[in-house]
Design an enzyme around this catalytic site. Structure first.
Site, PDB file in Angstrom:
ATOM      1  N   ARG A  60     -30.658   4.331  24.060  1.00 56.97           N
ATOM      2  CA  ARG A  60     -30.743   4.687  25.494  1.00 56.97           C
ATOM      3  C   ARG A  60     -32.186   4.664  26.007  1.00 56.97           C
ATOM      4  O   ARG A  60     -32.591   5.519  26.799  1.00 56.97           O
ATOM      5  CB  ARG A  60     -30.160   6.081  25.746  1.00 56.97           C
ATOM      6  CG  ARG A  60     -28.658   6.209  25.565  1.00 56.97           C
ATOM      7  CD  ARG A  60     -27.903   5.363  26.594  1.00 56.97           C
ATOM      8  NE  ARG A  60     -26.478   5.593  26.484  1.00 56.97           N
ATOM      9  CZ  ARG A  60     -25.665   4.979  25.616  1.00 56.97           C
ATOM     10  NH1 ARG A  60     -26.151   4.080  24.778  1.00 56.97           N
ATOM     11  NH2 ARG A  60     -24.378   5.242  25.597  1.00 56.97           N
ATOM     12  N   GLU A  76     -29.974  12.635  30.484  1.00 60.09           N
ATOM     13  CA  GLU A  76     -29.987  11.176  30.416  1.00 60.09           C
ATOM     14  C   GLU A  76     -30.296  10.482  31.766  1.00 60.09           C
ATOM     15  O   GLU A  76     -31.121   9.577  31.800  1.00 60.09           O
ATOM     16  CB  GLU A  76     -28.648  10.709  29.815  1.00 60.09           C
ATOM     17  CG  GLU A  76     -28.221   9.289  30.055  1.00 60.09           C
ATOM     18  CD  GLU A  76     -29.254   8.259  29.664  1.00 60.09           C
ATOM     19  OE1 GLU A  76     -30.042   8.495  28.739  1.00 60.09           O
ATOM     20  OE2 GLU A  76     -29.291   7.212  30.327  1.00 60.09           O
ATOM     21  N   SER A 101     -22.391   9.989  30.342  1.00 58.50           N
ATOM     22  CA  SER A 101     -22.946  11.079  29.520  1.00 58.50           C
ATOM     23  C   SER A 101     -24.157  11.662  30.221  1.00 58.50           C
ATOM     24  O   SER A 101     -25.073  10.924  30.603  1.00 58.50           O
ATOM     25  CB  SER A 101     -23.387  10.540  28.159  1.00 58.50           C
ATOM     26  OG  SER A 101     -22.310   9.954  27.479  1.00 58.50           O
TER      27      SER A 101
END
Ligand code: EPU
Length: 338
Positions: free
Chosen positions: A165, A334, A238
């Site tokens: 990520r 995130e 997420s």
């Protein structure tokens, strides 16, 4: 010069459905349109922000900025050799539609990444990933335009410094580039990755062999069961990373919580399932004001309607504090914050 809109409400442009007003907003159909924007002194004086599908965005405040909504189209077979096809896509292409198109052409490789919301140009920024495949596994190179200088630069895969990520576009080069085109290398002798147990199970339930199309269908089914459709319930996927911890930390946690979910990494560390930590901390299906952690997947923060960026901040902090207190593990958010 493309039309500049002023005082634009960004609620429809972020999948969490958070309100924020952009002082200036423009839709870009082509990278060359940036030249005229830069030539306008009033626009050049503003900070510029690049917006894709808004599916990994946490709006916190109104923005005194020029928001560039990337709508650059294009899907082309660039070339092929004995081993692979090389396919280029415009930064503004919808990711899911692009993946379906590659599959319809008979090119496998992106099937595990089907149904991820957002655009092609945004995909490399956070190195989107799902079910054992990340965009870095298929990306050959990308072309980005420097927002200030207009320089066109090709970033090869290694230049992007991809990680879980993560990429250079979240660090050294954050906020500097507009990703106009991405080239994917899709191998001809491609074996779909079905290492992820849930996908295997779904394929078996469908009674299908592991072809790219069948894997795509299995992924679509699994995602639809667990992840809320942003068009129905605001969310940004997420909300926290799966934390990486060293072996000693995992041992300590396992001793106290034998059911701990963790995955060994190549570097000796372990990835913990943040969804498990959030669920154990009591947040699955629990709300705080108009936001909550989703009842079917505790890692997904959802907007039940009318939430602000501050509501999101309160919930994120409460979840982080409870996970920290219980497990001594820090959860990192995130989505990109504006
Ligand atoms: N789990 C729970 N409770 C929950 C959710 C998860 O206990 O409420 C545990 C379960 O043991 C489950 C494990 O966590 O087996 C993993 O859950 P899941 O397969 O749903 O995946 P994830 O780790 O929560 C990651 C990505 C997703 C991606 C899936 C599938 C991150 C931050 N998220 O989620 O990506 O779709 O794996 O590969 O890495 C996203 O980034 O926005 C995203 C949705």
């Amino acid at each position: 010069m493309p039309a500049i809109q002023t005082a634009v409400d960004l609620t429809p442009f972020n999948t969490l459905g958070l309100p924020a007003c952009a002082s200036h907003f423009v839709r870009l159909q082509s990278a060359s349109e940036l030249v005229a924007l830069r030539a306008d002194p009033a626009l050049a004086a503003l900070p510029w922000r690049v917006l894709g599908g808004g599916s990994n965005l946490w709006l916190q405040d109104d923005l005194d900025a020029l928001v560039l909504k990337v709508e650059i189209p294009g899907r082309t077979l660039l070339r092929e050799d004995a081993d692979a096809v090389y396919v280029a896509a415009g930064g503004g292409e919808n990711w899911h539609d692009f993946v379906l198109w590659t599959l319809a052409q008979g090119w496998g490789g992106l099937e595990n990444l089907v149904l991820i919301p957002g655009t092609v140009g945004a995909a490399p920024v956070q190195n989107i990933g799902a079910y054992g495949v990340e965009v870095m596994d298929r990306l050959c190179e990308l072309t980005a335009i420097h927002l200030q200088t207009g320089e066109h630069r090709v970033f090869r895969n290694a230049d992007c410094r991809f990680a879980y990520r993560d990429s250079i576009f979240k660090h050294e080069e954050a906020g500097r580039w507009l990703i106009a085109q991405v080239v994917f290398r899709l191998p001809k002798a491609h074996q779909p990755s079905t290492a992820y147990g849930e996908i295997n199970k779904e394929l078996a339930a469908l009674g299908l062999p592991a072809t790219p199309q069948a894997v795509a269908q299995a992924v679509i089914n699994v995602r639809n069961r667990k992840l809320p459709d942003p068009a129905v319930l605001g969310n940004a996927g997420s909300f926290f990373h799966n934390p990486l911890v060293d072996a000693a930390t995992r041992e300590r946690l396992l001793a106290e919580y034998p059911a701990l979910v963790s995955y060994p990494q190549a570097d000796g560390r372990y990835k913990l399932a943040a969804g498990w930590l959030v669920e154990q901390a009591g947040w699955k299906g629990r709300n705080l004001g108009p936001v909550g952690m989703y009842e079917k997947q505790a890692l997904v923060l959802v907007n039940h309607g009318g939430a602000s960026g501050q509501d999101v901040a309160r919930l994120a902090a409460a979840v982080q504090a409870d996970v920290q207190a219980r497990f001594g593990v820090q959860l990192i958010t995130e989505p990109v914050r504006w």
